[in-house]
Design a protein around this motif. Structure first.
Motif, PDB file in Angstrom:
ATOM      1  N   LEU A  65       0.783  -1.107  -0.004  1.00 14.94           N
ATOM      2  CA  LEU A  65      -0.203   0.017   0.095  1.00 14.94           C
ATOM      3  C   LEU A  65       0.850   1.077  -0.079  1.00 14.94           C
ATOM      4  O   LEU A  65       0.494   2.262   0.558  1.00 14.94           O
ATOM      5  N   TRP A  70      -2.674   5.337  -3.359  1.00 14.75           N
ATOM      6  CA  TRP A  70      -3.136   4.883  -1.970  1.00 14.75           C
ATOM      7  C   TRP A  70      -3.287   6.073  -1.116  1.00 14.75           C
ATOM      8  O   TRP A  70      -4.414   6.164  -0.300  1.00 14.75           O
ATOM      9  N   GLU A 213      -3.709  -6.366   0.199  1.00 18.81           N
ATOM     10  CA  GLU A 213      -4.016  -5.551  -1.058  1.00 18.81           C
ATOM     11  C   GLU A 213      -4.379  -6.213  -2.185  1.00 18.81           C
ATOM     12  O   GLU A 213      -4.026  -7.595  -2.191  1.00 18.81           O
TER      13      GLU A 213
END
Length: 273
Positions: A65, A70, A213
């Protein structure tokens, strides 16, 4: 369904115990509402606006991430007690999630806080019952009406194992207490990765948690009216961090059903810049 009943336990995991009839819903204003309300909480439905990936942005599925995209993604904020809708630090698993999308994929990133990370499933187990230990969970009702018709369930655990299924109606079909649960032959066909902050199934150290993820192809949601969604479309979704058949949620259930209660899922609006 397996999560229809939960009881208070030493782990203090909050849960929902039975179905009840919800009063008329009222949307929460804004694109990402986390604050308290003076309204009857049973009338409040969370909502979030999820932006599409910007041109040139990309997501590498490695569980970290750490891409700039993000940082700009829609953020649920900390998950809450599924029974009360309030933060509850006594629950031993906590979490939050971020969402993005493009014309091919739904992207989701979970950040889970957990001091005892549990896996323990055989790596070749087909559709393992991940909710019995630690997992994240994504519920998706593409039509956005919360009627529990044609919705989907996706779970990913710290081992990066997957449980995914499609349901015709609330907890249906169901093959009994041992399953199958829904149409388990359905596969979301997605890519995922997990990064651990600790050691799975080892109590010698104190864990911190894990991140998940994933990118999920829109084409997997064959029962959706439109997939991918068009900008401005709204779906119903909920996100959970689970431990031992309970946990915390983005949108609380408030005792009005179990974790499958689509009328309590939040509203996710797909938007572009």
């Amino acid at each position: 369904m397996r999560r229809a009943l939960f009881v208070a336990c030493a782990l203090a995991i909050a849960a929902c115990s039975r179905d009840s009839v919800a009063p008329p819903e009222k949307q929460v204003g804004g694109t990402n509402t986390q604050g308290a309300s003076t309204e009857d909480p049973r009338r409040v439905i969370k909502e979030i606006a999820v932006k599409a990936l910007a041109p040139g942005d990309a997501i590498t599925i490695d569980g970290k991430l750490d891409e700039p995209a993000w940082a700009k993604a829609a953020d649920t904020g900390p998950f809450v007690d599924v029974s009360s809708g309030a933060p509850n630090p006594r629950i031993p698993v906590q979490g939050s999630a971020r969402l993005l999308w493009d014309d091919q994929f739904l992207y989701v990133g979970f950040d889970v806080k957990d001091t005892t990370i549990r896996g323990g499933f055989p790596t070749d187990a087909p559709d393992p019952h991940l909710w019995e230990r630690d997992t994240v969970e994504l519920m998706i009702d593409p039509d956005g009406d919360g009627d529990n018709k044609d919705y989907y369930e996706i779970q990913i655990n710290p081992q990066n194992l997957v449980f995914d299924s499609q349901f015709d109606d609330y907890n249906r079909p169901r093959g009994g207490n041992a399953g199958p649960f829904g149409h388990q032959e359905w596969s979301a066909g997605f890519e995922s990765a997990v990064v651990l902050r600790g050691t799975i199934d080892d109590d010698k150290d104190k864990d911190e948690g894990y991140t998940v993820e994933a990118k999920i192809p829109w084409k997997s949601f064959a029962k959706a009216k439109a997939s991918p969604p068009a900008p401005g479309d709204t779906w119903r979704m909920n996100l959970y961090a689970m431990q031992n058949n309970g946990g915390v949620a983005w949108s609380p259930i408030l005792g009005m059903g179990n974790f499958h209660k689509a009328a309590r899922f939040g509203r996710v609006k797909w938007v572009r810049e």
